[in-house]
Scaffold this motif. Sequence first.
Motif, PDB file in Angstrom:
ATOM      1  N   SER A 270       0.822  -1.215   0.000  1.00 33.17           N
ATOM      2  CA  SER A 270       0.000   0.000   0.000  1.00 33.17           C
ATOM      3  C   SER A 270       0.852   1.258   0.000  1.00 33.17           C
ATOM      4  CB  SER A 270      -0.951  -0.002   1.206  1.00 33.17           C
ATOM      5  OG  SER A 270      -0.242   0.169   2.420  1.00 33.17           O
ATOM      6  N   VAL A 271       2.035   1.179   0.591  1.00 36.13           N
ATOM      7  CA  VAL A 271       2.912   2.340   0.657  1.00 36.13           C
ATOM      8  C   VAL A 271       3.857   2.418  -0.542  1.00 36.13           C
ATOM      9  CG1 VAL A 271       4.767   3.446   1.991  1.00 36.13           C
ATOM     10  CG2 VAL A 271       2.813   2.427   3.178  1.00 36.13           C
ATOM     11  N   CYS A 272       4.337   1.261  -1.029  1.00 34.38           N
ATOM     12  CA  CYS A 272       5.468   1.246  -1.966  1.00 34.38           C
ATOM     13  C   CYS A 272       5.157   0.798  -3.389  1.00 34.38           C
ATOM     14  CB  CYS A 272       6.578   0.363  -1.411  1.00 34.38           C
ATOM     15  SG  CYS A 272       7.249   0.914   0.172  1.00 34.38           S
ATOM     16  N   ASP A 273       4.006   0.185  -3.606  1.00 32.78           N
ATOM     17  CA  ASP A 273       3.721  -0.352  -4.933  1.00 32.78           C
ATOM     18  C   ASP A 273       3.815   0.719  -6.020  1.00 32.78           C
ATOM     19  OD1 ASP A 273       2.847  -1.734  -7.142  1.00 32.78           O
ATOM     20  OD2 ASP A 273       0.854  -2.175  -6.370  1.00 32.78           O
ATOM     21  N   ARG A 274       3.251   1.888  -5.780  1.00 38.09           N
ATOM     22  CA  ARG A 274       3.160   2.923  -6.810  1.00 38.09           C
ATOM     23  C   ARG A 274       4.419   3.789  -6.930  1.00 38.09           C
ATOM     24  NH1 ARG A 274      -2.188   4.034  -8.487  1.00 38.09           N
ATOM     25  NH2 ARG A 274      -3.761   2.791  -7.369  1.00 38.09           N
ATOM     26  N   LEU A 275       5.420   3.531  -6.138  1.00 34.67           N
ATOM     27  CA  LEU A 275       6.615   4.373  -6.174  1.00 34.67           C
ATOM     28  C   LEU A 275       7.364   4.286  -7.492  1.00 34.67           C
ATOM     29  CD1 LEU A 275       8.017   3.798  -2.561  1.00 34.67           C
ATOM     30  CD2 LEU A 275       6.723   5.767  -3.417  1.00 34.67           C
ATOM     31  N   ASP A 276       7.118   3.228  -8.267  1.00 35.74           N
ATOM     32  CA  ASP A 276       7.734   3.091  -9.582  1.00 35.74           C
ATOM     33  C   ASP A 276       6.813   3.589 -10.693  1.00 35.74           C
ATOM     34  OD1 ASP A 276       5.806   1.143  -9.491  1.00 35.74           O
ATOM     35  OD2 ASP A 276       7.080  -0.466 -10.262  1.00 35.74           O
ATOM     36  N   GLY A 277       5.683   4.171 -10.300  1.00 33.58           N
ATOM     37  CA  GLY A 277       4.754   4.722 -11.276  1.00 33.58           C
ATOM     38  C   GLY A 277       3.635   3.793 -11.684  1.00 33.58           C
ATOM     39  N   ALA A 278       3.680   2.541 -11.261  1.00 34.11           N
ATOM     40  CA  ALA A 278       2.667   1.571 -11.667  1.00 34.11           C
ATOM     41  C   ALA A 278       2.111   0.821 -10.462  1.00 34.11           C
ATOM     42  CB  ALA A 278       3.257   0.569 -12.663  1.00 34.11           C
ATOM     43  N   VAL A 283       6.880  -4.208  -5.836  1.00 36.53           N
ATOM     44  CA  VAL A 283       7.694  -3.115  -5.296  1.00 36.53           C
ATOM     45  C   VAL A 283       8.990  -3.096  -6.097  1.00 36.53           C
ATOM     46  CG1 VAL A 283       8.888  -2.188  -3.284  1.00 36.53           C
ATOM     47  CG2 VAL A 283       6.676  -3.322  -3.004  1.00 36.53           C
ATOM     48  N   SER A 284       9.068  -2.181  -7.055  1.00 38.92           N
ATOM     49  CA  SER A 284      10.242  -2.110  -7.925  1.00 38.92           C
ATOM     50  C   SER A 284      11.293  -1.139  -7.422  1.00 38.92           C
ATOM     51  CB  SER A 284       9.824  -1.712  -9.349  1.00 38.92           C
ATOM     52  OG  SER A 284       9.060  -2.726  -9.958  1.00 38.92           O
ATOM     53  N   ASP A 285      10.848  -0.005  -6.872  1.00 35.31           N
ATOM     54  CA  ASP A 285      11.794   0.991  -6.376  1.00 35.31           C
ATOM     55  C   ASP A 285      12.066   0.704  -4.895  1.00 35.31           C
ATOM     56  OD1 ASP A 285      13.346   3.167  -5.808  1.00 35.31           O
ATOM     57  OD2 ASP A 285      12.031   4.634  -6.766  1.00 35.31           O
ATOM     58  N   VAL A 286      12.898  -0.277  -4.662  1.00 37.64           N
ATOM     59  CA  VAL A 286      13.195  -0.708  -3.295  1.00 37.64           C
ATOM     60  C   VAL A 286      13.876   0.394  -2.504  1.00 37.64           C
ATOM     61  CG1 VAL A 286      14.600  -2.316  -1.938  1.00 37.64           C
ATOM     62  CG2 VAL A 286      13.238  -3.162  -3.852  1.00 37.64           C
ATOM     63  N   SER A 287      14.738   1.148  -3.157  1.00 38.12           N
ATOM     64  CA  SER A 287      15.446   2.233  -2.477  1.00 38.12           C
ATOM     65  C   SER A 287      14.466   3.283  -1.957  1.00 38.12           C
ATOM     66  CB  SER A 287      16.449   2.876  -3.434  1.00 38.12           C
ATOM     67  OG  SER A 287      17.140   3.930  -2.811  1.00 38.12           O
ATOM     68  N   ALA A 288      13.502   3.683  -2.786  1.00 39.72           N
ATOM     69  CA  ALA A 288      12.505   4.665  -2.346  1.00 39.72           C
ATOM     70  C   ALA A 288      11.609   4.086  -1.266  1.00 39.72           C
ATOM     71  CB  ALA A 288      11.667   5.124  -3.537  1.00 39.72           C
ATOM     72  N   CYS A 289      11.294   2.800  -1.377  1.00 37.84           N
ATOM     73  CA  CYS A 289      10.457   2.144  -0.377  1.00 37.84           C
ATOM     74  C   CYS A 289      11.147   2.137   0.980  1.00 37.84           C
ATOM     75  CB  CYS A 289      10.125   0.733  -0.827  1.00 37.84           C
ATOM     76  SG  CYS A 289       9.004  -0.166   0.283  1.00 37.84           S
ATOM     77  N   ARG A 290      12.460   1.953   0.969  1.00 36.13           N
ATOM     78  CA  ARG A 290      13.207   1.912   2.230  1.00 36.13           C
ATOM     79  C   ARG A 290      13.105   3.237   2.982  1.00 36.13           C
ATOM     80  NH1 ARG A 290      17.513  -0.710   0.396  1.00 36.13           N
ATOM     81  NH2 ARG A 290      16.683  -2.716   1.054  1.00 36.13           N
ATOM     82  N   GLU A 291      12.934   4.317   2.269  1.00 33.01           N
ATOM     83  CA  GLU A 291      12.772   5.621   2.915  1.00 33.01           C
ATOM     84  C   GLU A 291      11.465   5.707   3.703  1.00 33.01           C
ATOM     85  OE1 GLU A 291      13.190   8.649  -0.012  1.00 33.01           O
ATOM     86  OE2 GLU A 291      15.219   8.040  -0.597  1.00 33.01           O
ATOM     87  N   HIS A 292      10.525   4.824   3.383  1.00 31.30           N
ATOM     88  CA  HIS A 292       9.237   4.803   4.086  1.00 31.30           C
ATOM     89  C   HIS A 292       9.187   3.717   5.161  1.00 31.30           C
ATOM     90  CE1 HIS A 292       7.049   7.560   1.327  1.00 31.30           C
ATOM     91  NE2 HIS A 292       7.876   7.077   0.412  1.00 31.30           N
ATOM     92  N   GLU A 293      10.313   3.075   5.419  1.00 25.96           N
ATOM     93  CA  GLU A 293      10.314   1.928   6.310  1.00 25.96           C
ATOM     94  C   GLU A 293       9.827   2.273   7.715  1.00 25.96           C
ATOM     95  OE1 GLU A 293      13.247  -1.568   6.197  1.00 25.96           O
ATOM     96  OE2 GLU A 293      14.009  -0.310   7.833  1.00 25.96           O
ATOM     97  N   SER A 294      10.297   3.363   8.274  1.00 27.49           N
ATOM     98  CA  SER A 294       9.874   3.748   9.629  1.00 27.49           C
ATOM     99  C   SER A 294       8.369   3.958   9.695  1.00 27.49           C
ATOM    100  CB  SER A 294      10.599   5.021  10.069  1.00 27.49           C
ATOM    101  OG  SER A 294      11.984   4.797  10.179  1.00 27.49           O
ATOM    102  N   GLU A 295       7.849   4.583   8.676  1.00 23.81           N
ATOM    103  CA  GLU A 295       6.392   4.806   8.597  1.00 23.81           C
ATOM    104  C   GLU A 295       5.633   3.489   8.556  1.00 23.81           C
ATOM    105  OE1 GLU A 295       3.483   5.852   4.851  1.00 23.81           O
ATOM    106  OE2 GLU A 295       5.428   6.854   4.967  1.00 23.81           O
ATOM    107  N   ILE A 296       6.132   2.532   7.772  1.00 24.01           N
ATOM    108  CA  ILE A 296       5.479   1.223   7.655  1.00 24.01           C
ATOM    109  C   ILE A 296       5.516   0.494   8.997  1.00 24.01           C
ATOM    110  CG2 ILE A 296       5.663  -1.061   6.583  1.00 24.01           C
ATOM    111  CD1 ILE A 296       6.714   0.409   4.056  1.00 24.01           C
TER     112      ILE A 296
END
Length: 551
Positions: A270-278, A283-296
């Motif tokens: 729900s947080v990271c799926d769309r970070l790659d635009g789709a 979860v393709s943009d793992v690096s961007a997703c990691r920035e949201h880790e604390s929130e998750i």
Amino acid sequence: MRTSGVRACALAATIAGTLLGPGAHTVFAAQKDAPLAMRCAEFAGAVLPPEVIALPTAGAQIESASMVGATAPGNQQGGEYCRITGRIKALKATTPDIRFDLNLPRRWNGRALQIGGGGYNGVVVSGTGVMPFSPDRAPLAQGYATFGDDSGHVGDSSLAVFGLVDEAVTNFGYAHLKKTHDAALALIARAYGRPPQRMYFGGGSTGGREGYTVIQRFPDDYDGVIANSPALNFSGVRLIGVKLGQAEYATPGGYVPPLLLEQVYQRTLSVCDRLDGAADGIVSDVSACREHESEIIESLRCAGRSPPNEQCLSESQLATLMVMRDGLSLPYKLAWDVAGYRGYNVFQGTHLTGSLGLGHQAERLAVPRFFANGYLFAQGDGYIRYFVARDAGFDSLRFDPQRPGKYRAQLTALSETIGAMNPDVARYIARGGKLITLQGLADEVISPNQTIAYHQALVDRYGVDQVNRFMRLYMVPGFQHGSGAFIPSVDLLGALDSWVTRGASPETLIATDIAAATNGRSRPLCRYPLFPRYTGKGNVNLASSFVCTEP
């Protein structure tokens, strides 16, 4: 493969002399154009002398050799081939033989492929099927001579009992690869009258470790290697498995049931799926997703509340997941300066509810099993019992990887025998060998971050340009250890062969998804560190709608 090719011809002549007696060298030369069926039949019951194999053995026995017809039941290879089965004898009678299979196609393309195993091995790799995650035709059907073995013991891939036998451990670690290679190479040269023009290795997981092992230990024997999801740091992954089991089963409240693991996965999506635009379930943009880790993590934390309908995680349950996320740090060094194991992408799209994930049962079995108590813990438990403590009754929950005490020397020795973390691959690079590795970013068995770390160690040692000349690393979003939101099907063997024989270095590859729910969609396989980003237009199920992008 000039060096091993010359040696293979010499070995073939040695076999001819051993099997056929005086004048055999002349017979060998005359028979090289004979029908394969005639050449196949002569192998049945043959004995290969110890000098055929570079490492110490008691020789090899060919148990069967027969032609398999193109229309024979079960032959889906599209052609006739000679199937040879044999055993490589150990030095000690108490050590199991290395059982191997070799397949010689009637229409040979001049190449050979050794295929690796999985887990703790124990089952002969037949070499007749399709390569994992490769499309359509099996290598044998393409004209490759194929071979594999059981690594020198019998049992399913979960059994570590052979760890009590020193010679069997050495065989499993590396020796079976060389022994089987040498026996097969000599038989191939004998059958066709010449050695292979190219020798390749292909495998995943343990087979991936084996691929890196042959590059590090036997660089002159191979022209190209496919080593997917490699268990490079074998001791490290087993030790973190034990720590994970201790967090689940030796810590009050540490067990995380599948329902909560599903909550972790869904929250990540729900947080990271769309970070790659789709919005594609990956979860393709793992690096961007990691920035949201604390929130998750905070959104999953019960924070003192009683879990309502198991919708949140207690501190003990979160601590279990942190063991997996953080990896393992050791206050001492294993072989090649290894001091731990890299953590997993737990909060970046890794699904931990499958058969290779965490435990499905709140109680630890006396002998942990994959589904009940988790793959990593079950495999780590066997490693500690049989390889390290060498005591079937040893309780791995009482073993402290950070303070192994009297077992430290054994751990270090094992990490050298079985691990493939040696960064010295200069010989393989110098002779023009090539390497392709494909690894899932959501792998729940082999940490993708461990594979990335080894790649970085090579870059640090040789420079990025030198590494790019011999290696391709493809990190695949959504791909786990054989399953996942995206399961790639791609012709890696074709890409490797083109690179070795024509100098056509692979760049972005196109993979077709073979996951049941999304079968048929495609994505670009991007060279690390790139990942596929949706362009914002076009069919989201087509690779052409994505572009490889820097994190």
